[in-house]
Scaffold this motif. Sequence first.
Motif, mmCIF file in Angstrom:
data_model
loop_
_atom_site.group_PDB
_atom_site.id
_atom_site.type_symbol
_atom_site.label_atom_id
_atom_site.label_comp_id
_atom_site.label_asym_id
_atom_site.label_seq_id
_atom_site.Cartn_x
_atom_site.Cartn_y
_atom_site.Cartn_z
ATOM 1 N N PRO A 76 0.834 -1.210 0.000
ATOM 2 C CA PRO A 76 0.000 0.000 0.000
ATOM 3 C C PRO A 76 0.867 1.257 0.000
ATOM 4 C CG PRO A 76 -0.757 -1.568 1.655
ATOM 5 C CD PRO A 76 0.566 -2.071 1.172
ATOM 6 N N ILE A 77 0.289 2.346 -0.458
ATOM 7 C CA ILE A 77 0.963 3.644 -0.425
ATOM 8 C C ILE A 77 0.546 4.326 0.873
ATOM 9 C CG2 ILE A 77 1.232 5.872 -1.575
ATOM 10 C CD1 ILE A 77 0.391 4.443 -4.189
ATOM 11 N N VAL A 78 1.497 4.503 1.791
ATOM 12 C CA VAL A 78 1.214 5.067 3.104
ATOM 13 C C VAL A 78 1.710 6.513 3.129
ATOM 14 C CG1 VAL A 78 1.595 4.860 5.577
ATOM 15 C CG2 VAL A 78 1.407 2.796 4.161
ATOM 16 N N VAL A 79 0.801 7.445 3.445
ATOM 17 C CA VAL A 79 1.129 8.863 3.393
ATOM 18 C C VAL A 79 0.785 9.517 4.721
ATOM 19 C CG1 VAL A 79 0.798 11.027 2.130
ATOM 20 C CG2 VAL A 79 0.597 8.845 0.923
ATOM 21 N N GLY A 80 1.700 10.339 5.226
ATOM 22 C CA GLY A 80 1.479 11.068 6.468
ATOM 23 C C GLY A 80 0.803 12.401 6.225
ATOM 24 N N THR A 81 1.115 13.392 7.053
ATOM 25 C CA THR A 81 0.450 14.696 6.959
ATOM 26 C C THR A 81 1.294 15.752 6.276
ATOM 27 O OG1 THR A 81 1.265 15.307 9.147
ATOM 28 C CG2 THR A 81 -0.921 14.278 9.034
ATOM 29 N N THR A 82 2.596 15.541 6.198
ATOM 30 C CA THR A 82 3.460 16.582 5.632
ATOM 31 C C THR A 82 4.461 16.029 4.631
ATOM 32 O OG1 THR A 82 5.034 16.337 7.468
ATOM 33 C CG2 THR A 82 3.312 18.012 7.709
ATOM 34 N N ASN A 83 4.212 14.835 4.109
ATOM 35 C CA ASN A 83 5.177 14.225 3.205
ATOM 36 C C ASN A 83 4.542 13.851 1.880
ATOM 37 O OD1 ASN A 83 3.713 12.018 4.557
ATOM 38 N ND2 ASN A 83 5.076 10.699 3.383
ATOM 39 N N SER A 84 5.383 13.612 0.902
ATOM 40 C CA SER A 84 4.957 13.063 -0.372
ATOM 41 C C SER A 84 5.566 11.678 -0.521
ATOM 42 C CB SER A 84 5.408 13.948 -1.536
ATOM 43 O OG SER A 84 4.798 15.216 -1.478
ATOM 44 N N LYS A 85 4.814 10.769 -1.103
ATOM 45 C CA LYS A 85 5.315 9.410 -1.310
ATOM 46 C C LYS A 85 5.485 9.165 -2.804
ATOM 47 C CE LYS A 85 6.584 5.307 -0.050
ATOM 48 N NZ LYS A 85 5.882 4.391 0.816
ATOM 49 N N LEU A 149 -4.518 15.020 -0.581
ATOM 50 C CA LEU A 149 -5.393 13.952 -0.111
ATOM 51 C C LEU A 149 -6.405 14.468 0.898
ATOM 52 C CD1 LEU A 149 -2.664 11.219 0.440
ATOM 53 C CD2 LEU A 149 -4.395 11.208 -1.364
ATOM 54 N N ILE A 150 -7.578 13.848 0.905
ATOM 55 C CA ILE A 150 -8.568 14.034 1.958
ATOM 56 C C ILE A 150 -8.883 12.660 2.523
ATOM 57 C CG2 ILE A 150 -9.541 16.171 1.049
ATOM 58 C CD1 ILE A 150 -11.799 14.585 -0.187
ATOM 59 N N ASN A 151 -9.503 12.609 3.690
ATOM 60 C CA ASN A 151 -9.652 11.331 4.397
ATOM 61 C C ASN A 151 -10.386 10.266 3.586
ATOM 62 O OD1 ASN A 151 -8.259 12.344 6.587
ATOM 63 N ND2 ASN A 151 -10.092 12.884 7.736
ATOM 64 N N GLU A 152 -11.325 10.670 2.761
ATOM 65 C CA GLU A 152 -12.069 9.676 1.981
ATOM 66 C C GLU A 152 -11.196 9.008 0.919
ATOM 67 O OE1 GLU A 152 -14.275 11.984 -1.631
ATOM 68 O OE2 GLU A 152 -15.071 12.369 0.373
ATOM 69 N N ASP A 153 -9.984 9.538 0.688
ATOM 70 C CA ASP A 153 -9.071 8.930 -0.279
ATOM 71 C C ASP A 153 -8.393 7.680 0.253
ATOM 72 O OD1 ASP A 153 -9.529 10.824 -2.272
ATOM 73 O OD2 ASP A 153 -7.980 12.169 -1.511
ATOM 74 N N ASP A 214 -7.582 15.816 6.220
ATOM 75 C CA ASP A 214 -8.474 16.985 6.163
ATOM 76 C C ASP A 214 -7.913 18.161 6.957
ATOM 77 O OD1 ASP A 214 -10.131 15.394 4.679
ATOM 78 O OD2 ASP A 214 -11.631 15.110 6.251
ATOM 79 N N THR A 215 -7.203 17.854 8.048
ATOM 80 C CA THR A 215 -6.670 18.915 8.914
ATOM 81 C C THR A 215 -5.167 19.086 8.784
ATOM 82 O OG1 THR A 215 -6.316 17.417 10.784
ATOM 83 C CG2 THR A 215 -8.490 18.458 10.592
ATOM 84 N N GLY A 216 -4.497 18.110 8.182
ATOM 85 C CA GLY A 216 -3.047 18.171 8.085
ATOM 86 C C GLY A 216 -2.346 17.846 9.386
ATOM 87 N N LYS A 217 -3.038 17.155 10.314
ATOM 88 C CA LYS A 217 -2.461 16.792 11.600
ATOM 89 C C LYS A 217 -2.762 15.324 11.892
ATOM 90 C CE LYS A 217 -3.221 21.435 13.493
ATOM 91 N NZ LYS A 217 -3.869 22.212 14.592
ATOM 92 N N TYR A 218 -2.070 14.784 12.906
ATOM 93 C CA TYR A 218 -2.379 13.434 13.375
ATOM 94 C C TYR A 218 -3.460 13.520 14.446
ATOM 95 C CZ TYR A 218 1.306 11.055 10.842
ATOM 96 O OH TYR A 218 2.078 10.502 9.845
ATOM 97 N N ALA A 219 -4.357 12.543 14.460
ATOM 98 C CA ALA A 219 -5.448 12.505 15.434
ATOM 99 C C ALA A 219 -5.590 11.094 15.972
ATOM 100 C CB ALA A 219 -6.758 12.956 14.790
ATOM 101 N N GLY A 220 -6.078 10.970 17.221
ATOM 102 C CA GLY A 220 -6.255 9.669 17.841
ATOM 103 C C GLY A 220 -7.191 8.782 17.038
ATOM 104 N N TYR A 221 -6.841 7.494 16.974
ATOM 105 C CA TYR A 221 -7.645 6.505 16.245
ATOM 106 C C TYR A 221 -8.473 5.753 17.289
ATOM 107 C CZ TYR A 221 -8.532 3.309 12.298
ATOM 108 O OH TYR A 221 -9.114 2.585 11.276
ATOM 109 N N SER A 222 -9.747 6.023 17.334
ATOM 110 C CA SER A 222 -10.599 5.544 18.420
ATOM 111 C C SER A 222 -11.086 4.116 18.234
ATOM 112 C CB SER A 222 -11.809 6.469 18.579
ATOM 113 O OG SER A 222 -12.633 6.397 17.430
ATOM 114 N N THR A 223 -11.385 3.463 19.356
ATOM 115 C CA THR A 223 -12.004 2.139 19.459
ATOM 116 C C THR A 223 -11.345 1.087 18.550
ATOM 117 O OG1 THR A 223 -13.710 2.686 17.802
ATOM 118 C CG2 THR A 223 -14.225 3.139 20.125
ATOM 119 N N GLN A 224 -10.015 1.093 18.549
ATOM 120 C CA GLN A 224 -9.265 0.117 17.766
ATOM 121 C C GLN A 224 -8.622 -0.921 18.680
ATOM 122 O OE1 GLN A 224 -9.260 0.076 14.296
ATOM 123 N NE2 GLN A 224 -10.834 1.622 14.752
#
Length: 287
Positions: A76-85, A149-153, A214-224
């Motif tokens: 898979p192509i894994v992309v963060g918030t401030t990088n290009s892959k 990218l947006i989250n739905e991507d 969507d925000t360009g930041k990392y956020a907690g991943y809930s109920t995982q």
Amino acid sequence: MRIRATVAVVSGALALSALAIPASQASQSRGDFPASDRYGFSADQRAGLPKAGRRSLAAKAAAPVISKIVINGGKPIVVGTTNSKKVTISVTATDDSGIDGFSTIIWRGTSPEDPIWAFYQNEESATCKAASATTSTCSLTVTVPSEELINEDATTWKVGAWVTSPDGEDTKVDAQGTVKIQRASQLTVNAAPEPVKKNGTITVTGKLSRANWDTGKYAGYSTQSVILQFRKKTSTAYTNVKGVKTSTTGALKTTTKATVDGYYRWSFVGTATTPAINVAGDYVDVK
């Protein structure tokens, strides 16, 4: 609002020069992706192909056969918030006259001509290595920037392949392969107290986060579901201790008995939209 810079490239022996992009189209909002004719050949370019090319489209002559496509090494192509892959896409194809060109696109939607979104090759032409007089493997790179990218991507994307041969024939398969684009994950751990008495209770905390495009930041991943693992100081292998679910903010917390020196870590197996991750172990000295 995510902004995308429009990039156009064309590959293949028959490809004409790319059309100039008006300054007004230098960037587009995420919701206004321009219809593209840059993947492979445009409609005008197809109309101008030699007769041999048109014969192949009409199935009157043998067209090149694509036998294999490899996208990002099969990962898979894994992309963060401030990088290009940047990923490599390679195809293996065969034609009686050989293979001399390859064009590609990573896209989502109903067609690459009118996609929800798409990413194009970086190079103007592919690098092709001949395995024989008829078969070659051709490679290109595609860059996926986080700001586009947006989250739905975070889903499965199609990958197109268009190959050409020296005698003017071509084969275009808009969904020759697929690839997942995923939101990068982060994981932390802390085991305390350190040191601890033998058979004493330690508390292991941490947090699972993932990229929010969507925000360009990392956020907690809930109920995982996340697994607490332990490795003895004298061992190289981790074993499972217990499973824990993250809170609504992605936080992790549990307790366990410490019997020997060793390392505690969290392990997340991943989801369709977010990759697996193991955090480096936190060492606890047992007295």
